[in-house]
Design a protein around this motif. Structure first.
Motif, short mmCIF file in Angstrom:
data_model
loop_
_atom_site.label_atom_id
_atom_site.label_comp_id
_atom_site.label_asym_id
_atom_site.label_seq_id
_atom_site.Cartn_x
_atom_site.Cartn_y
_atom_site.Cartn_z
N MET A 120 0.83 -1.20 0.00
CA MET A 120 0.00 0.00 0.00
C MET A 120 0.87 1.26 0.00
O MET A 120 0.58 2.22 -0.69
CB MET A 120 -0.91 -0.03 1.24
N LYS A 121 1.96 1.21 0.77
CA LYS A 121 2.84 2.37 0.85
C LYS A 121 3.52 2.64 -0.49
O LYS A 121 3.63 3.78 -0.92
CB LYS A 121 3.89 2.14 1.94
N ASN A 122 3.95 1.55 -1.17
CA ASN A 122 4.59 1.72 -2.47
C ASN A 122 3.62 2.30 -3.49
O ASN A 122 4.00 3.12 -4.32
CB ASN A 122 5.14 0.38 -2.98
N LEU A 123 2.38 1.84 -3.44
CA LEU A 123 1.36 2.35 -4.36
C LEU A 123 1.13 3.84 -4.14
O LEU A 123 1.06 4.62 -5.09
CB LEU A 123 0.05 1.57 -4.16
N LYS A 124 1.08 4.22 -2.87
CA LYS A 124 0.88 5.63 -2.53
C LYS A 124 2.04 6.49 -3.03
O LYS A 124 1.84 7.56 -3.60
CB LYS A 124 0.77 5.75 -1.00
N GLU A 125 3.26 5.99 -2.86
CA GLU A 125 4.44 6.73 -3.31
C GLU A 125 4.47 6.85 -4.82
O GLU A 125 4.79 7.92 -5.35
CB GLU A 125 5.71 6.06 -2.81
N SER A 126 4.13 5.78 -5.53
CA SER A 126 4.16 5.84 -6.99
C SER A 126 3.09 6.77 -7.54
O SER A 126 3.33 7.52 -8.48
CB SER A 126 4.01 4.44 -7.59
N VAL A 127 1.92 6.75 -6.91
CA VAL A 127 0.85 7.67 -7.33
C VAL A 127 1.27 9.11 -7.07
O VAL A 127 1.05 9.99 -7.90
CB VAL A 127 -0.47 7.33 -6.61
#
Length: 47
Positions: A1-8
């Motif tokens: 979830m954290k990686n998705l947030k950072e990429s977005v």
């Protein structure tokens, strides 16, 4: 979830940067073109 947030977040920041550069070009180009524009003198006045 954290990686998705950072990429977005990174993608959205990249889009915002591209949009700001595009809008800046739209504002600067007509302004600089307007500075170099000189009104054309009618041929009747030149005679």
């Amino acid at each position: 979830m954290k990686n998705l947030k950072e990429s977005v977040l990174k993608k959205s920041m990249k889009v915002v940067g591209c949009l700001s550069l595009f809008l800046e070009a739209l504002v600067i180009v007509p302004a600089s073109a307007g500075c170099y524009h000189q009104p054309k003198c009618p041929d009747e006045l030149l005679k």
